[in-house]
Design an enzyme around this catalytic site. Structure first.
Site, PDB file in Angstrom:
ATOM      1  N   ILE A 173      32.057  36.514  45.605  1.00 56.19           N
ATOM      2  CA  ILE A 173      32.240  35.459  46.147  1.00 56.19           C
ATOM      3  C   ILE A 173      30.951  34.657  46.749  1.00 56.19           C
ATOM      4  O   ILE A 173      30.217  35.751  47.417  1.00 56.19           O
ATOM      5  CB  ILE A 173      33.458  34.967  46.713  1.00 56.19           C
ATOM      6  CG1 ILE A 173      33.475  35.856  48.187  1.00 56.19           C
ATOM      7  CG2 ILE A 173      34.810  35.338  46.017  1.00 56.19           C
ATOM      8  CD1 ILE A 173      34.738  35.561  48.952  1.00 56.19           C
ATOM      9  N   ASP A 174      30.736  33.557  47.123  1.00 53.23           N
ATOM     10  CA  ASP A 174      29.559  33.078  47.712  1.00 53.23           C
ATOM     11  C   ASP A 174      29.453  33.643  48.982  1.00 53.23           C
ATOM     12  O   ASP A 174      30.453  33.649  49.575  1.00 53.23           O
ATOM     13  CB  ASP A 174      29.447  31.714  47.371  1.00 53.23           C
ATOM     14  CG  ASP A 174      29.179  31.221  46.068  1.00 53.23           C
ATOM     15  OD1 ASP A 174      28.743  31.784  45.432  1.00 53.23           O
ATOM     16  OD2 ASP A 174      29.454  29.630  45.823  1.00 53.23           O
TER      17      ASP A 174
END
Length: 481
Positions: A268-269
């Protein structure tokens, strides 16, 4: 042997550029170079020297700095002519400018000694870069970029000439393309030979938030094959190209006291918080990857948007270009992958206070001040990079703190039709005109957020709910619960 190591280290580090020949001298004394470096790390105050690039070995340079002054250098005292070198760890308080060096090896030896000579860097600093995973190699030099100088192109042609490559036993049985594949260097003693390519990220991307987190409190579950982590915003799941030291996987491993490093199963970012699954074994890493491919893993997100969105499925198509910002189109374009998410619920909530935004370094991106934001529960149907961020921005509901996509959304609202792939896109008379519009649209986007945005991976489950985990409160609710 310990006394010999100490004596050798003292002799080698007693002054000047002799320290750059640490590895060769250590071998001459029959001592492991890593032993010298270990002693050097623990007992000897190191010295740094101004960088003087060796044009005979450098293929290409991407740098904003020709010195190592950004490596946190401070004078030891007014009476000394040299400077102290502060280690990569702990994390410095300032941010260094990007600097990447591309080198072609000119003579055989250890990678440590070669980089020290080529870039005029202290051995201790290069050793730290290798520990960070910031040094990469390829057996054969890859093709130079379009902006390479004539000298760099000439160097490339010389070291990749077929007559030269035929003499290199290390690449026998490999195609040139296979030999140009890059790998991370993991040891200061790694042998390098003439013609090899070395890439050095002299100023790795740093993640200072790693040192502020109580990592044990972020562990959601510990199972036999995996760990579920409530990832903090402003951290990388498994590290970056130039920094595998300051990562969730590394710090979670230490917090749990594991001797075997945890491995990433999905991403995930950096600016997103929430549920992340880390594998305890290579076998389970492969198993979980298979579950993702077979769509057996379900992810729910909470997004804090600046404007409301309707419930239901939102569909876009994403440009197949592996670089941010990610551009999306409302209309189908051949070759552009499908992006779909379902907004399950959208409710009005108080806009985060200035105190909360400051605590989590949430950036003010120019959105007009207001009393309320909109918290959306999202079922992610396709998992594209930046998908939620790009799709919400396209709906004029960018995520709070998203300094990359919110400026573009504001620009499009002020000038409808600015987005060449949006609802009010213009008709272009020729392809060049459209390309110019795309370049201009990309320019409307900002930089990647430094810490947090309004996005949390709030829930993850797989195997029809047999494994089911929730994250804690999102940052925007943490002070009001």
């Amino acid at each position: 042997m310990a006394s010999v190591t100490v004596a050798a280290a003292s002799m080698l580090l007693s002054g000047g550029y002799r320290s750059l020949r640490l590895t060769a001298a250590a071998r001459a004394l029959g001592i492991s170079p890593s032993a010298i470096i270990k002693h050097y790390n623990n007992h000897v105050p190191s010295r740094c020297y101004r960088s003087s690039h060796n044009s005979n070995t450098i293929l290409a340079v991407e740098t904003n700095s020709s010195t190592i002054d950004a490596a946190n250098l401070t004078a030891t005292s007014s009476s000394e002519s040299y400077q102290n070198y502060d280690r990569l760890l702990p994390c410095p308080s300032h941010k260094s400018p990007p600097r990447i060096e591309h080198l072609v090896v000119s003579e055989e030896g250890s990678v440590l000694e070669f980089i020290c000579k080529a870039l005029d860097l202290p051995p201790l600093y290069v050793s730290d870069l290798i520990q960070f995973g910031a040094v990469h190699y390829a057996l054969v030099c890859p093709k130079p970029p379009p902006n390479a100088t004539e000298e760099q192109i000439r160097t490339f042609k010389e070291v990749t000439d077929p007559s030269v490559l035929q003499k290199r036993t290390s690449i026998k049985g490999k195609t040139v393309r296979e030999a140009q594949k890059t790998f991370r260097i993991t040891s200061v003693d790694q042998f390098v030979e003439p013609g090899m390519y070395i890439r050095v990220h002299v100023h790795p991307k740093r993640f200072p938030r790693c040192y502020e987190i109580d990592w044990r409190s972020r562990i959601i579950a510990v199972a036999e094959s995996y760990v579920v982590l409530d990832k903090p915003a402003g951290t990388s799941v498994g590290g970056t190209t130039d920094n595998i030291e300051e990562s969730c996987a590394t710090f979670a491993t230490r917090a749990l006291g594991f001797t075997t490093p945890l491995m990433t199963t999905h991403q995930i970012d950096n600016c997103t918080e929430g549920c992340v699954v880390l594998a305890r074994t290579k076998e389970y890493c492969s198993v979980f990857h298979g579950k993702i491919r077979e769509k057996k893993v379900k992810k729910l997100y909470l997004a804090l948007a600046a404007s409301p969105l309707p419930t239901g499925i939102i569909t876009h198509y994403m440009r197949p270009y592996n670089m941010a910002p990610r551009l999306i189109s409302e209309d189908f374009i051949k070759g552009w992958p499908l992006c779909q998410l379902e907004v399950m619920e959208c409710r009005r909530v108080p806009w985060p206070t200035t105190f909360i935004q400051g605590k989590y370094c949430v950036e003010d991106c120019g959105w007009p001040s207001q009393d309320y934001a909109y918290e959306c529960t999202i079922n992610l149907l396709t998992g594209r990079t930046h998908q939620i961020r790009a799709q919400f921005a396209a709906y004029k509901a960018p995520l709070i703190g998203d300094s990359m996509y919110m400026p573009a959304a504001i620009a499009e609202m002020a000038n409808p039709g600015l987005n060449p792939f949006g609802k009010y896109k213009k008709d272009f008379s020729c392809e060049n005109e459209k390309e110019t519009a795309v370049i201009n649209w990309v320019a409307q986007h900002g930089k990647e957020p430094s810490v947090a945005i309004g996005l949390q991976a709030c829930q993850i489950s797989w195997d029809d709910g047999e494994h089911f985990y929730n994250a804690g409160l999102p940052w925007w609710r943490s002070e009001t619960a």
